[in-house]
Design a protein around this motif. Structure first.
Motif, PDB file in Angstrom:
ATOM      1  N   ALA A 242       5.212  15.424 -13.803  1.00 22.51           N
ATOM      2  CA  ALA A 242       6.543  14.891 -13.466  1.00 22.51           C
ATOM      3  C   ALA A 242       6.765  13.545 -14.153  1.00 22.51           C
ATOM      4  N   TYR A 243       5.712  12.761 -14.324  1.00 22.90           N
ATOM      5  CA  TYR A 243       5.796  11.484 -15.032  1.00 22.90           C
ATOM      6  C   TYR A 243       5.853  11.730 -16.541  1.00 22.90           C
ATOM      7  N   VAL A 244       4.928  12.510 -17.042  1.00 21.90           N
ATOM      8  CA  VAL A 244       4.818  12.752 -18.484  1.00 21.90           C
ATOM      9  C   VAL A 244       6.093  13.361 -19.048  1.00 21.90           C
ATOM     10  N   ASP A 245       6.721  14.249 -18.295  1.00 27.54           N
ATOM     11  CA  ASP A 245       7.914  14.936 -18.780  1.00 27.54           C
ATOM     12  C   ASP A 245       9.210  14.157 -18.541  1.00 27.54           C
ATOM     13  N   ALA A 246       9.136  13.017 -17.882  1.00 24.17           N
ATOM     14  CA  ALA A 246      10.345  12.271 -17.522  1.00 24.17           C
ATOM     15  C   ALA A 246      11.021  11.610 -18.723  1.00 24.17           C
ATOM     16  N   GLN A 247      10.246  11.204 -19.725  1.00 23.61           N
ATOM     17  CA  GLN A 247      10.777  10.533 -20.906  1.00 23.61           C
ATOM     18  C   GLN A 247      10.085  11.111 -22.141  1.00 23.61           C
ATOM     19  N   PRO A 248      10.787  11.303 -23.231  1.00 22.35           N
ATOM     20  CA  PRO A 248      10.169  11.926 -24.412  1.00 22.35           C
ATOM     21  C   PRO A 248       8.989  11.148 -24.999  1.00 22.35           C
TER      22      PRO A 248
ATOM     23  N   ARG B 238       0.844  -1.196   0.000  1.00 25.44           N
ATOM     24  CA  ARG B 238       0.000   0.000   0.000  1.00 25.44           C
ATOM     25  C   ARG B 238       0.892   1.264   0.000  1.00 25.44           C
ATOM     26  N   THR B 239       1.965   1.232   0.782  1.00 30.78           N
ATOM     27  CA  THR B 239       2.889   2.367   0.837  1.00 30.78           C
ATOM     28  C   THR B 239       3.595   2.559  -0.497  1.00 30.78           C
ATOM     29  N   MET B 240       4.031   1.468  -1.112  1.00 28.67           N
ATOM     30  CA  MET B 240       4.708   1.572  -2.408  1.00 28.67           C
ATOM     31  C   MET B 240       3.786   2.121  -3.486  1.00 28.67           C
ATOM     32  N   GLN B 241       2.495   1.896  -3.329  1.00 36.68           N
ATOM     33  CA  GLN B 241       1.556   2.282  -4.373  1.00 36.68           C
ATOM     34  C   GLN B 241       0.827   3.593  -4.111  1.00 36.68           C
ATOM     35  N   THR B 242       1.339   4.411  -3.188  1.00 38.28           N
ATOM     36  CA  THR B 242       0.776   5.758  -3.105  1.00 38.28           C
ATOM     37  C   THR B 242       1.077   6.446  -4.429  1.00 38.28           C
ATOM     38  N   LYS B 243       0.359   7.496  -4.735  1.00 36.05           N
ATOM     39  CA  LYS B 243       0.591   8.188  -6.005  1.00 36.05           C
ATOM     40  C   LYS B 243       2.048   8.628  -6.128  1.00 36.05           C
ATOM     41  N   ASP B 244       2.581   9.256  -5.090  1.00 42.51           N
ATOM     42  CA  ASP B 244       3.962   9.755  -5.166  1.00 42.51           C
ATOM     43  C   ASP B 244       4.970   8.630  -5.363  1.00 42.51           C
ATOM     44  N   ASN B 245       4.809   7.555  -4.613  1.00 41.03           N
ATOM     45  CA  ASN B 245       5.757   6.441  -4.745  1.00 41.03           C
ATOM     46  C   ASN B 245       5.603   5.732  -6.079  1.00 41.03           C
ATOM     47  N   ALA B 246       4.374   5.568  -6.543  1.00 43.24           N
ATOM     48  CA  ALA B 246       4.156   4.933  -7.849  1.00 43.24           C
ATOM     49  C   ALA B 246       4.780   5.788  -8.952  1.00 43.24           C
ATOM     50  N   ARG B 247       4.603   7.102  -8.871  1.00 42.74           N
ATOM     51  CA  ARG B 247       5.201   7.995  -9.866  1.00 42.74           C
ATOM     52  C   ARG B 247       6.726   7.854  -9.857  1.00 42.74           C
ATOM     53  N   LYS B 248       7.312   7.870  -8.668  1.00 41.49           N
ATOM     54  CA  LYS B 248       8.767   7.725  -8.566  1.00 41.49           C
ATOM     55  C   LYS B 248       9.228   6.395  -9.169  1.00 41.49           C
ATOM     56  N   TRP B 249       8.477   5.334  -8.897  1.00 39.22           N
ATOM     57  CA  TRP B 249       8.820   4.002  -9.412  1.00 39.22           C
ATOM     58  C   TRP B 249       8.795   3.983 -10.938  1.00 39.22           C
ATOM     59  N   TYR B 250       7.702   4.496 -11.521  1.00 41.04           N
ATOM     60  CA  TYR B 250       7.579   4.482 -12.975  1.00 41.04           C
ATOM     61  C   TYR B 250       8.623   5.364 -13.644  1.00 41.04           C
ATOM     62  N   VAL B 251       8.932   6.509 -13.059  1.00 39.35           N
ATOM     63  CA  VAL B 251       9.951   7.400 -13.624  1.00 39.35           C
ATOM     64  C   VAL B 251      11.325   6.740 -13.538  1.00 39.35           C
TER      65      VAL B 251
ATOM     66  N   ILE C  81       5.625   2.113 -17.713  1.00 39.18           N
ATOM     67  CA  ILE C  81       4.378   2.675 -18.207  1.00 39.18           C
ATOM     68  C   ILE C  81       3.355   2.642 -17.080  1.00 39.18           C
ATOM     69  N   ALA C  82       2.906   3.809 -16.685  1.00 38.79           N
ATOM     70  CA  ALA C  82       1.966   3.922 -15.579  1.00 38.79           C
ATOM     71  C   ALA C  82       0.599   3.377 -15.974  1.00 38.79           C
ATOM     72  N   VAL C  83      -0.015   2.654 -15.062  1.00 37.70           N
ATOM     73  CA  VAL C  83      -1.369   2.174 -15.289  1.00 37.70           C
ATOM     74  C   VAL C  83      -2.371   2.932 -14.411  1.00 37.70           C
ATOM     75  N   ARG C  84      -1.856   3.726 -13.503  1.00 39.08           N
ATOM     76  CA  ARG C  84      -2.708   4.588 -12.682  1.00 39.08           C
ATOM     77  C   ARG C  84      -2.938   5.884 -13.434  1.00 39.08           C
TER      78      ARG C  84
END
Length: 123
Positions: free
Chosen positions: A53-59, A24-37, A42-45
């Motif tokens: 911050a996610y969208v701009d991380a990779q072209p 549950r802690t790993m899947q908070t929005k902030d942690n999930a964003r950090k993980w995907y970046v 590819i984010a599924v949330r």
């Protein structure tokens, strides 16, 4: 087709409630964003997929994330991993210049027939 992964708790976990809290802690929005970046995943949330911050991380991340709604989980057939490898090898050969597109396509066709026992539909 696409693959996937999961966080899981083993059936015989000594502390399943604690393990679930960890997930549950790993899947908070902030942690999930950090993980995907960090993993170029590819984010599924939707809340992560819409986060600048996610969208701009990779072209190309917005493009590939946008494909999630159109994908289906890849089948668990024995041939599937072989087909995946054949695709990767063909793409690598063309990308590195070691093969022409025609050579890569020919090699892929042969690998596909071998992986599926020649059960290929040609259109």
């Amino acid at each position: 087709m696409s693959g996937g992964w999961t966080w899981a708790i083993p059936a015989k976990a000594a502390n399943p409630d604690l393990a679930f809290e960890f997930i549950r802690t790993m899947q908070t929005k902030d942690n999930a964003r950090k993980w995907y970046v960090a993993n170029s995943g590819i984010a599924v949330r939707e809340d992560v997929a819409d986060d600048p911050a996610y969208v701009d991380a990779q072209p190309s991340i917005a493009f590939f994330t946008g494909l999630v709604e159109h994908t289906h989980y890849r089948p668990a057939y024995p041939a599937y991993p072989k087909v995946s490898v054949a695709i990767q090898e063909a793409m690598e050969g063309v990308t590195t210049g070691e093969m022409s597109v025609e050579e890569a396509a020919r090699g892929y066709d042969e690998a596909l027939k071998e992986a599926t026992g020649d059960q290929v539909v040609e259109k």
